[in-house]
Design a protein around this motif. Structure first.
Motif, PDB file in Angstrom:
ATOM      1  N   SER A 268       1.929   1.632 -14.971  1.00 32.27           N
ATOM      2  CA  SER A 268       1.267   0.584 -14.209  1.00 32.27           C
ATOM      3  C   SER A 268       1.225   0.952 -12.736  1.00 32.27           C
ATOM      4  O   SER A 268       1.891   1.882 -12.278  1.00 32.27           O
ATOM      5  CB  SER A 268       2.010  -0.747 -14.381  1.00 32.27           C
ATOM      6  N   THR A 269       0.450   0.185 -11.989  1.00 33.44           N
ATOM      7  CA  THR A 269       0.385   0.385 -10.545  1.00 33.44           C
ATOM      8  C   THR A 269       1.750   0.167  -9.914  1.00 33.44           C
ATOM      9  O   THR A 269       2.149   0.889  -8.993  1.00 33.44           O
ATOM     10  CB  THR A 269      -0.649  -0.570  -9.928  1.00 33.44           C
ATOM     11  N   ASP A 270       2.497  -0.809 -10.417  1.00 28.43           N
ATOM     12  CA  ASP A 270       3.826  -1.052  -9.861  1.00 28.43           C
ATOM     13  C   ASP A 270       4.771   0.101 -10.180  1.00 28.43           C
ATOM     14  O   ASP A 270       5.585   0.501  -9.336  1.00 28.43           O
ATOM     15  CB  ASP A 270       4.405  -2.373 -10.388  1.00 28.43           C
ATOM     16  N   ASN A 271       4.670   0.664 -11.385  1.00 29.79           N
ATOM     17  CA  ASN A 271       5.461   1.855 -11.730  1.00 29.79           C
ATOM     18  C   ASN A 271       5.122   3.003 -10.783  1.00 29.79           C
ATOM     19  O   ASN A 271       6.021   3.713 -10.297  1.00 29.79           O
ATOM     20  CB  ASN A 271       5.171   2.314 -13.160  1.00 29.79           C
ATOM     21  N   TYR A 272       3.826   3.181 -10.519  1.00 30.62           N
ATOM     22  CA  TYR A 272       3.379   4.242  -9.621  1.00 30.62           C
ATOM     23  C   TYR A 272       3.999   4.067  -8.232  1.00 30.62           C
ATOM     24  O   TYR A 272       4.478   5.029  -7.628  1.00 30.62           O
ATOM     25  CB  TYR A 272       1.853   4.223  -9.536  1.00 30.62           C
ATOM     26  N   ARG A 273       4.013   2.846  -7.751  1.00 28.55           N
ATOM     27  CA  ARG A 273       4.595   2.593  -6.427  1.00 28.55           C
ATOM     28  C   ARG A 273       6.103   2.844  -6.431  1.00 28.55           C
ATOM     29  O   ARG A 273       6.646   3.369  -5.464  1.00 28.55           O
ATOM     30  CB  ARG A 273       4.293   1.166  -5.999  1.00 28.55           C
ATOM     31  N   SER A 274       6.779   2.480  -7.509  1.00 29.64           N
ATOM     32  CA  SER A 274       8.220   2.741  -7.602  1.00 29.64           C
ATOM     33  C   SER A 274       8.506   4.238  -7.546  1.00 29.64           C
ATOM     34  O   SER A 274       9.528   4.666  -6.991  1.00 29.64           O
ATOM     35  CB  SER A 274       8.792   2.160  -8.899  1.00 29.64           C
ATOM     36  N   LEU A 275       7.598   5.041  -8.099  1.00 26.75           N
ATOM     37  CA  LEU A 275       7.792   6.485  -8.136  1.00 26.75           C
ATOM     38  C   LEU A 275       7.621   7.157  -6.777  1.00 26.75           C
ATOM     39  O   LEU A 275       7.834   8.360  -6.642  1.00 26.75           O
ATOM     40  CB  LEU A 275       6.829   7.119  -9.139  1.00 26.75           C
ATOM     41  N   SER A 276       7.248   6.390  -5.755  1.00 33.98           N
ATOM     42  CA  SER A 276       7.157   6.967  -4.412  1.00 33.98           C
ATOM     43  C   SER A 276       8.538   7.101  -3.773  1.00 33.98           C
ATOM     44  O   SER A 276       8.672   7.659  -2.683  1.00 33.98           O
ATOM     45  CB  SER A 276       6.254   6.108  -3.523  1.00 33.98           C
ATOM     46  N   VAL A 277       9.573   6.598  -4.456  1.00 36.93           N
ATOM     47  CA  VAL A 277      10.948   6.676  -3.958  1.00 36.93           C
ATOM     48  C   VAL A 277      11.767   7.521  -4.917  1.00 36.93           C
ATOM     49  O   VAL A 277      11.771   7.281  -6.130  1.00 36.93           O
ATOM     50  CB  VAL A 277      11.579   5.268  -3.841  1.00 36.93           C
ATOM     51  N   ASP A 278      12.481   8.514  -4.412  1.00 34.77           N
ATOM     52  CA  ASP A 278      13.364   9.320  -5.262  1.00 34.77           C
ATOM     53  C   ASP A 278      14.499   8.457  -5.817  1.00 34.77           C
ATOM     54  O   ASP A 278      14.998   7.558  -5.141  1.00 34.77           O
ATOM     55  CB  ASP A 278      13.971  10.479  -4.473  1.00 34.77           C
ATOM     56  N   SER A 279      14.885   8.737  -7.047  1.00 36.97           N
ATOM     57  CA  SER A 279      15.975   8.005  -7.702  1.00 36.97           C
ATOM     58  C   SER A 279      17.195   8.915  -7.804  1.00 36.97           C
ATOM     59  O   SER A 279      17.569   9.379  -8.881  1.00 36.97           O
ATOM     60  CB  SER A 279      15.532   7.528  -9.093  1.00 36.97           C
TER      61      SER A 279
END
Length: 324
Positions: A268-279
């Motif tokens: 999803s778009t929200d998943n994509y945005r979360s992936l902009s931050v390293d975990s």
């Protein structure tokens, strides 16, 4: 909290991946009773066979239900979390994460529960790039502001893997369907995958009462890898060599937008945005808890390899049936 003959632990979100692992461990303690709050006990039938586990029907968002189940509990564990919501406003994330955390803290304080263990996520921040991370950050703030005699602990894992997970098995299935070719958004985002057993161990050790109150534990495995490397590892273990095609951000955003409308929202778009931050961890919570986490490569081949062997057997049987 030191376990006694009368120890009762109330778990929210216990029917999921981490909850199943943790509850199975807690149920093995003869001195511990585990009360699992769930809207649908039928979905938690796999827990009903465990000793010392009670499935209680109820909506965790109802204050009266929380008061009833928290009363007399020695600890509350909140594992509730969602990766996607219905709609796009962020309201679903806010309700599942921040609103519920606020209710849990208030009710636990009211019921004089001694200990609260809260599951969050690496990257959680009220200033995060996604609804998911912002709502997780607000949930953490509610826990930290609990005050009073409530002893709280927050756990912030990277991506969690284990037999039956949705992480490695999903990539293994996608690679199988695509013949090993996988267009991938945010391929360079970094993760430190941690085994579900190590996450459960972190909760267990805090429950044992050997740690200070008011602590946040970042939980990571021993290896840092990009999303691309993670997919390639999964392909290697599952017997489907992966050819990853990193997508430019412009195309990845379009992919996410289209996936927003696919049933089940695999991305999803929200998943994509979360992936902009390293975990990845900046503080070694596993070391602080005396846990030596397992590497992905030491365990994942066991279930991903079995998945591939079963698939080969199924193809062989199908071929023999046609030949016969």
């Amino acid at each position: 909290m030191t376990a006694t003959a009368s120890t009762t632990i109330c778990v929210l979100g216990g029917t999921g991946f981490v909850g199943t692992e943790l509850i199975a461990r807690l149920a093995g303690r003869g001195s511990t009773r585990v009360r699992v709050l769930t809207r649908d006990p039928m979905r938690a039938r796999h827990l009903s066979v465990l000793p010392n586990v009670e499935l209680v029907r109820g909506n965790a968002h109802e204050a009266a239900v929380l008061r009833r189940e928290f009363t007399g509990a020695d600890a509350v564990i909140n594992l509730v979390g969602i990766l996607n919501e219905t709609g796009f406003s962020g309201r679903g994330f806010e309700k599942a994460h921040a609103d519920l955390a606020q209710k849990v803290v208030a009710t636990a304080s009211y019921a004089r529960v001694p200990q609260l263990l809260h599951m969050s996520s690496l990257g959680a921040s009220e200033q995060g790039p996604s609804h998911y991370l912002r709502s997780k950050g607000r949930a953490e703030q509610h826990v930290r502001s609990g005050g009073g005699s409530l002893h709280w602990s927050i756990f912030r894992p990277s991506v969690i893997f284990g037999a039956g997970d949705s992480l490695t098995r999903r990539f293994a299935s996608l690679l199988k369907l695509s013949g090993g070719v996988l267009p991938l958004a945010r391929a360079n985002t970094r993760f430190a995958p941690i085994h579900v057993g190590d996450v459960a161990s972190a909760f267990e050790r805090v429950l044992a009462g050997d740690t200070a109150s008011g602590q946040t534990y970042e939980l990571c495995g021993p290896e840092v890898m990009t999303l691309r490397e993670l997919v390639q590892r999964v392909g290697q273990y599952a017997g489907t060599p992966a050819r990853v095609i990193p997508l430019p951000d412009a195309i990845a955003r379009v992919q996410a937008l289209l996936m927003d409308f696919v049933p089940g929202r695999p991305f999803s778009t929200d998943n994509y945005r979360s992936l902009s931050v390293d975990s990845v961890c900046h503080d070694n919570g596993c070391a602080r808890l005396g846990i030596q986490p397992a590497a992905l490569g030491s365990l994942a081949p066991d279930w991903l390899g079995a998945h591939e062997r079963n698939a080969r057997l199924a193809r062989l049987r199908s071929s023999e049936t046609r030949d016969g």
